[in-house]
Structure formats: structure tokens, C-alpha cells
Scaffold this motif. Structure first.
Motif: not given
Length: 311
Positions: A44-47, A128-135, A194-202, A222-226
Motif C-alpha cells: 500500500l505504501i509503495q502504491e 490508494k491515498i485514502y486507504a493510507l490515510y485511514e490506516s 497538531n497532536l502527533i505526526t506519523l511520517l511514512v518515508g523517513a 528501515n522501510q518498515d518503520e514509521i
């Protein structure tokens, strides 16, 4: 500090007390951690990244069709060199696209939470983007539950305070830097709103965190961590029990500067009318109240958007 703590969120179910202590301590001491075991599929992240790259590859005139004028970048496209970090002279070297929560258009929040704009040119962008948003929204709520428990609050304390939150998934593009010695930075030093930030792509180079000794520490995962970081609304709400830490994205050098960089931070925000007055449990004789006046999260947001020249 050589790196940020790495926590496996599956331990929230298997070893909750220890996990909660480690999570709360990370946000007390550093304001950052990385999270593995989150269950968001790499596919999902790659898509999602593929859709992001396709959007930013569009001609400027096409991207500008999705700029929502007069809404402070709340949804859709914000062009290059617009946002300027608070206290800085030069605009950041980035363009971005905001996707927010899908809410009924008769909601009491509809006026301040515009409908999303979905690029027609990219067929799977919305899916794809909204699926990632909800996750990411789901993961963020689990983290908030742990942070509430650390403060001896009920685990569901935040549930009815963020269920209509004005959270944003920011799709970020830092274009290639074609001129040496530019005064601008990809993202100058700042704290999140905001409250907290979750970063995909670090896993990409460039993100740095300001340590307590005032040195800048590179963050890579690593690529599996947020990566998760504390932001200013939660710092205020917890009366500085949790700290919002300065961070930046520095410009690369050499050949790396000639390449684009992409990332996807999710800014988890509370419902617009949530009061951000410090919680009673966070005010003690040793930690007296640091804030005066009453602010809702929307009022706080608008103050900060003026600071960064989005309003």
C-alpha cells in the motif's frame, strides 16, 4: 542522542504496561520514536508513493487546477516555495498536496473542513491515498491510547476528541535542487502544529531532530518503520509533559541534491472544537501551568497557519 527509540507496537497487545512506559518516556525525553509492527502493508505504501510521484510529475498548470484558493492549503495542492517555517525568512523548497478526512457535507465542521480534491489524471490516486490515510489514522489512535494510559487517563480518552479530527495526510515533494548554495532549506527547523505526526518515508536521508544538547541528529529508519513525533497541540494539552521537538529536512549535497525526495507525513489533529487547555492531571506543584487563556484546536491551528504564511 545517537538515534530515536524504536518500538514494536504489537507489544501494545502482548506487553502493554512496558510498551506504554517506553512510549511515554520517549515522548517525555525526545518527542520522537519509530514504530514497527504497525500492520500497514509495504505494498500500500509503495502504491501510494507511485500515485504521489505521478501527481507531482504533472505539468504545473495541471497541478494548479487542484489549488483551493482562500483555504490556507487545507486541501489540494500548494505550490513550490509557499510555506515558510515560523521565524524564517526563506520559504521551504517543497510543494505538497493535502488530503483530509471525508466527512458528511452537512457536518457542523464542513465549513472549516473542505471536501477533498481528487486528481482526475491519476486513476488510483483516491483509492490508494485514502486507504493510507485511514490506516495511519487507525495507527495514530492506538498511539494516542498508549499516551493517555501513560498519563493515567483511560485508554479511550482521545476517541471522542479525534473521531472528526481535521487530520491531514501531506503528500510532499522536494524537487531536485539545481542551484548550489541556495539560502532556502527543504524544510527549515520547526515544530508541528497538531497532536502527533506519523511520517511514512523517513528511510530517505535528510530528516534531522534537535537533541537536548542542541545538536542535530540525523534520523533514518528501515522501510518498515514509521516515525512518530509529538506536536505542539499535545505539548500544550499535557502542559509540557510531552515535548514537541524541533526538526528539519536538510538539503543534500552532490548528486543527491539533483534528485527529488518524497515523503508522506500524517498530521493527526483533534476535532476543531476540542479545548486545548492543559489537563488537570498534568498540572502539579513541580509542573505548574505554563499556558494562559483558552484555545480550541481550530483557533490554535489558525494562529499557526498565520505564523507560517499560509494565511
Amino acid at each position: 542522542m545517537n538515534s530515536i527509540p524504536s518500538l514494536d507496537i504489537r507489544r501494545f497487545d502482548s506487553d502493554r504496561d512496558t510498551f506504554v512506559q517506553e512510549l511515554g518516556s520517549a515522548f517525555q525525553e525526545i518527542g520522537f520514536c519509530s514504530v514497527s509492527g504497525h500492520g500497514i502493508s509495504r505494498n500500500l505504501i509503495q502504491e501510494a508513493y507511485k500515485a504521489v510521484e505521478q501527481f507531482f510529475a504533472l505539468p504545473l498548470e495541471s497541478k494548479l487546477r487542484y489549488q483551493l484558493k482562500g483555504k490556507a492549503g487545507a486541501r489540494g495542492y500548494t505550490p513550490f516555495e509557499i510555506e515558510t517555517a515560523k521565524g524564517h525568512k526563506y520559504a521551504d523548497l517543497k510543494e505538497f498536496y493535502h488530503v483530509g478526512r471525508e466527512i458528511p457535507r452537512d457536518s457542523k465542521y464542513a465549513e472549516i473542513m473542505p471536501a477533498n480534491l481528487w486528481p482526475e489524471e491519476i486513476s488510483e490516486f483516491r483509492e490508494k491515498i485514502y486507504a493510507l490515510y485511514e490506516s495511519l489514522d487507525h495507527l495514530g489512535n492506538r498511539i494516542l491510547s498508549g499516551l493517555a494510559l501513560f498519563l493515567d487517563l483511560p485508554g479511550d480518552f482521545f476517541e471522542n476528541k479525534v473521531d472528526s479530527g481535521n487530520s491531514l495526510l501531506r503528500l510532499l515533494h522536494y524537487p531536485a535542487i539545481v542551484q548550489d548554495n541556495v539560502p532556502n532549506m527543504r524544510a527549515a527547523a520547526h515544530e508541528d502544529i497538531n497532536l502527533i505526526t506519523l511520517l511514512v518515508g523517513a528511510e530517505e536521508e535528510g530528516l534531522e531532530v534537535l537533541a537536548k544538547d542542541q545538536t542535530w541528529v540525523p534520523v533514518s529508519t528501515n522501510q518498515d518503520e514509521i516515525v512518530v513525533n509529538m506536536a505542539d497541540m499535545l505539548q500544550r494539552l499535557t502542559n509540557n509533559v510531552y515535548i514537541s521537538t524541533s526538526h528539519r529536512v536538510v538539503n543534500p549535497t552532490g548528486d543527491k541534491a539533483r534528485k527529488s525526495r518524497y515523503s508522506m507525513p500524517f498530521f493527526l489533529q483533534p476535532n476543531p472544537d476540542m479545548c486545548l487547555d492543559p489537563l488537570d492531571c498534568c498540572i502539579t506543584e513541580e509542573n505548574p501551568c505554563h499556558y494562559s487563556g483558552t484555545l480550541t484546536s481550530f483557533e490554535f491551528l489558525m494562529q499557526r497557519l498565520r505564523d507560517i504564511k499560509m494565511v
